[in-house]
Design an enzyme around this catalytic site. Structure first.
Site, short mmCIF file in Angstrom:
data_model
loop_
_atom_site.label_atom_id
_atom_site.label_comp_id
_atom_site.label_asym_id
_atom_site.label_seq_id
_atom_site.Cartn_x
_atom_site.Cartn_y
_atom_site.Cartn_z
N SER A 51 19.32 -2.11 -4.58
CA SER A 51 17.87 -2.25 -4.45
C SER A 51 17.45 -3.70 -4.31
CB SER A 51 17.19 -1.61 -5.68
OG SER A 51 17.68 -2.18 -6.88
N ASN A 91 17.63 -0.37 -17.89
CA ASN A 91 16.51 0.59 -17.86
C ASN A 91 15.25 0.01 -18.48
OD1 ASN A 91 18.41 2.22 -16.76
ND2 ASN A 91 18.66 3.56 -18.54
N THR A 115 -27.49 11.03 7.28
CA THR A 115 -26.70 12.08 6.61
C THR A 115 -26.18 12.95 7.76
OG1 THR A 115 -28.54 13.64 6.40
CG2 THR A 115 -28.21 12.12 4.56
N HIS A 116 -25.00 13.46 7.64
CA HIS A 116 -24.36 14.20 8.74
C HIS A 116 -24.28 13.36 10.01
CE1 HIS A 116 -25.02 17.81 6.23
NE2 HIS A 116 -26.20 17.26 6.00
N SER A 149 -8.22 -5.59 25.71
CA SER A 149 -7.37 -4.54 26.27
C SER A 149 -6.49 -5.17 27.33
CB SER A 149 -8.25 -3.45 26.86
OG SER A 149 -7.58 -2.79 27.92
N LYS A 203 -13.24 -4.87 27.51
CA LYS A 203 -13.08 -4.35 26.15
C LYS A 203 -13.01 -5.45 25.07
CE LYS A 203 -12.42 -0.59 24.94
NZ LYS A 203 -11.30 0.33 25.16
N ASN A 242 -12.11 -4.82 21.16
CA ASN A 242 -11.78 -3.71 20.26
C ASN A 242 -11.76 -4.12 18.78
OD1 ASN A 242 -11.41 -2.01 22.46
ND2 ASN A 242 -9.26 -2.60 22.68
N GLU A 250 -9.67 -0.61 12.55
CA GLU A 250 -8.87 0.59 12.82
C GLU A 250 -7.56 0.55 12.04
OE1 GLU A 250 -8.61 1.36 17.12
OE2 GLU A 250 -10.53 0.33 17.28
N TYR A 295 15.61 7.60 -17.88
CA TYR A 295 15.77 7.01 -16.55
C TYR A 295 16.63 7.89 -15.66
CZ TYR A 295 17.01 3.85 -12.76
OH TYR A 295 17.18 3.30 -11.51
N GLN A 298 14.30 4.41 -8.85
CA GLN A 298 14.44 3.18 -8.07
C GLN A 298 13.49 3.21 -6.86
OE1 GLN A 298 18.26 1.02 -7.70
NE2 GLN A 298 18.22 1.67 -5.56
N LYS A 326 9.69 1.28 -6.49
CA LYS A 326 9.30 -0.07 -6.11
C LYS A 326 8.80 -0.18 -4.68
CE LYS A 326 13.00 -1.12 -8.36
NZ LYS A 326 12.83 -0.09 -9.41
N1 ARG Z 1 17.96 -0.94 -9.68
C1 ARG Z 1 17.54 -0.03 -10.66
C2 ARG Z 1 16.11 0.43 -10.39
O1 ARG Z 1 15.50 -0.22 -9.65
C3 ARG Z 1 17.60 -0.67 -12.02
C4 ARG Z 1 17.82 0.26 -13.16
C5 ARG Z 1 19.16 0.78 -13.07
N2 ARG Z 1 19.61 1.48 -14.20
C6 ARG Z 1 20.65 2.29 -14.11
N3 ARG Z 1 21.01 2.88 -15.17
N4 ARG Z 1 21.25 2.50 -12.99
O2 ARG Z 1 15.65 1.42 -10.87
#
Ligand code: ARG
Length: 459
Positions: free
Chosen positions: A23, A110, A155-156, A277, A283, A285, A290, A317, A322, A325
């Protein structure tokens, strides 16, 4: 590569598995928060006599250096590392040998990861709130210039009653004030420290969780270690608060897109905040709006990702977590991106007051006021409503409007009508008379601006 937890294993991790499992490409951004957490942990270990004071001091000192080196680009994050926590620990161990290996005493990844995300998001919430404050300030400043700029209220999406542009803008200011409230609220609940939860069951070492919580600026240590490592409510709460911010920006965007169409032409975006455009030379835009409207979709998706990810997980956990994030970081990044583009776009737009007023002058927007005129002369509202409806039909038939309809025509429907009806249904009267609290009249809007500025000072 050999993992820190390699002891139990007889083979190295398959490289595909390692890439799949890692990660660091997305949690690397938390390096500063990870180090901050480790410094507090190392200090606490020393103070509680779990490691020696010298080792504790050496760890703290080296962690500060590692932070500086990453900040300065002297160390690059190793994308083969499993995650940012392992990476920092391995750098520390390379540099300090035995002492580096002591840092992870009485701690698990964890509780470490749960801590890092909280620390990281806490800072992000501050940034999001300060951007929203900026946006509200721009809304107040713009509304101040347009307390008497009459426009149709809808409204509407049908012209309904006249309002002022200032009134319309201050509606968004209130929505955004509530957003700040929700963000602050989520920050409050987030501000409890999971460190010391260990893997799930606390620890047998005599740690001081209150000390680390205080060192890291938390209100308290989390009450239950299992909850400490299992909980991602704070991500979901934040993502949902951000989704609401995005929904507000998206509605605003939709209006901006309409307002700068030729059909409305209420506003024009500055050339620096619009695009052309590739084929149609005429144009201009409203791409930014958007894109904000579009990005609202992905942020809602991030919120859904988090909820769905958590919904079937047993405590504590699980590696599924993971995935939290990328979703929450995406929501945070995008709301900041949208706010910081939206603010200057609003600041630089031109407002075409005349077009707004002309639009308000058509569409029988003063019909309610015509009915109210009769009510003020003693008629019951439902009767007045019916008579005014008839007058509108008559105007359509005669291809005119209520302002230009002859007095005989009025009188033919009710004897209560007199020459003063024209003043009563004039656009300015209609707006100025709507001076009820929260209404569109210039005075009322000024009060809303005052209230909003005062509320911002308390944030
Ligand atoms: N990279 C893990 C996460 O983002 C960290 C926690 C990992 N803990 C484990 N027991 N594998 O969640």
């Amino acid at each position: 590569m050999a993992m820190m937890w390699a002891g139990r294993f007889s083979k190295e991790v398959d490289s595909k598995v390692n890439a799949f499992n890692s990660s660091i490409s997305f949690d690397g951004r938390m390096y500063g928060h990870d180090i901050r957490g480790s410094i507090a942990h190392a200090e606490m270990l020393g103070k509680c006599g779990i490691i020696s004071e010298e080792d504790s001091a050496a760890l703290v000192e080296e962690l500060k250096k590692v932070l500086q080196d990453i900040d300065d680009g002297k160390i690059q994050l190793d994308m083969n590392a499993e995650d940012i926590h392992m990476f920092i620990e391995s750098v520390l161990t390379e540099r300090l040998g035995e002492v580096g290996k002591r840092l992870h005493t009485a701690r698990s990844r964890n509780d470490q990861v749960a801590l890092d995300i909280r620390l990281y998001l806490r800072d992000e919430i501050d940034e999001i709130i300060s951007l929203i404050k900026k946006l509200i300030n721009v809304l107040c400043d713009t509304a101040e210039k347009h307390t008497d700029t009459i426009m149709p209220g809808y409204t509407h999406l049908q012209r309904a009653q006249p309002i002022t542009f200032g009134h319309h803008l201050m509606a968004y200011a209130q929505m955004l004030l509530r957003d700040i409230g929700r963000l602050e609220d989520s920050a409050k609940r987030m501000n409890q420290c999971p460190l010391g939860s260990g893997a799930l069951a606390g620890t047998t070492y005599p740690i001081d969780r209150d000390m680390t919580a205080e060192l890291l600026g938390f209100d308290c240590a989390m009450i239950n270690s299992l909850d400490g490592v299992s909980d991602r409510d704070f991500c979901i709460e934040l993502a949902s608060a951000i989704s609401i911010v995005m929904m507000h920006l998206s509605r605003f965007s939709e209006e901006i897109i309409m307002w700068c169409s030729w059909e409305f032409k209420f506003i024009e975006l500055d050339d620096a905040f619009a695009t052309g455009s590739s084929i149609m030379p005429q144009k201009k835009n409203p791409d930014i709006s958007e894109l904000v409207r579009g990005k609202c979709a992905r942020v809602i998706g991030d919120n859904m990702t988090l909820l769905t990810m958590m919904k079937g997980l047993p405590l504590a956990y699980n590696k599924d977590m993971q995935e939290d994030k990328e979703a929450i970081f995406d929501a945070v990044d995008n709301v900041k991106l949208c706010l910081s583009t939206f603010i200057p776009m609003l600041e630089t737009m031109s407002v075409y007051k005349e077009n707004m007023r002309n639009a308000a002058a058509r569409g029988f927007i003063n019909a309610t006021d015509c009915a109210d005129y009769l009510v003020k002369k003693g008629m019951a509202f439902r009767d007045a409503y019916k008579i005014t409806g008839g007058l509108v039909a008559l105007c359509i038939e005669k291809n005119t409007d209520l302002e230009h309809l002859a007095l005989e025509d009025y009188k033919s429907r009710s004897e209560l009508f007199d020459g003063d009806v024209y003043r009563a249904i004039a656009l300015d009267t209609c707006v100025n008379m709507r001076s009820s609290k929260g209404g569109p009249s210039p005075d009322s809007v000024k009060k809303q601006i005052e209230y909003t500025r005062a509320a911002l000072k308390k944030v």
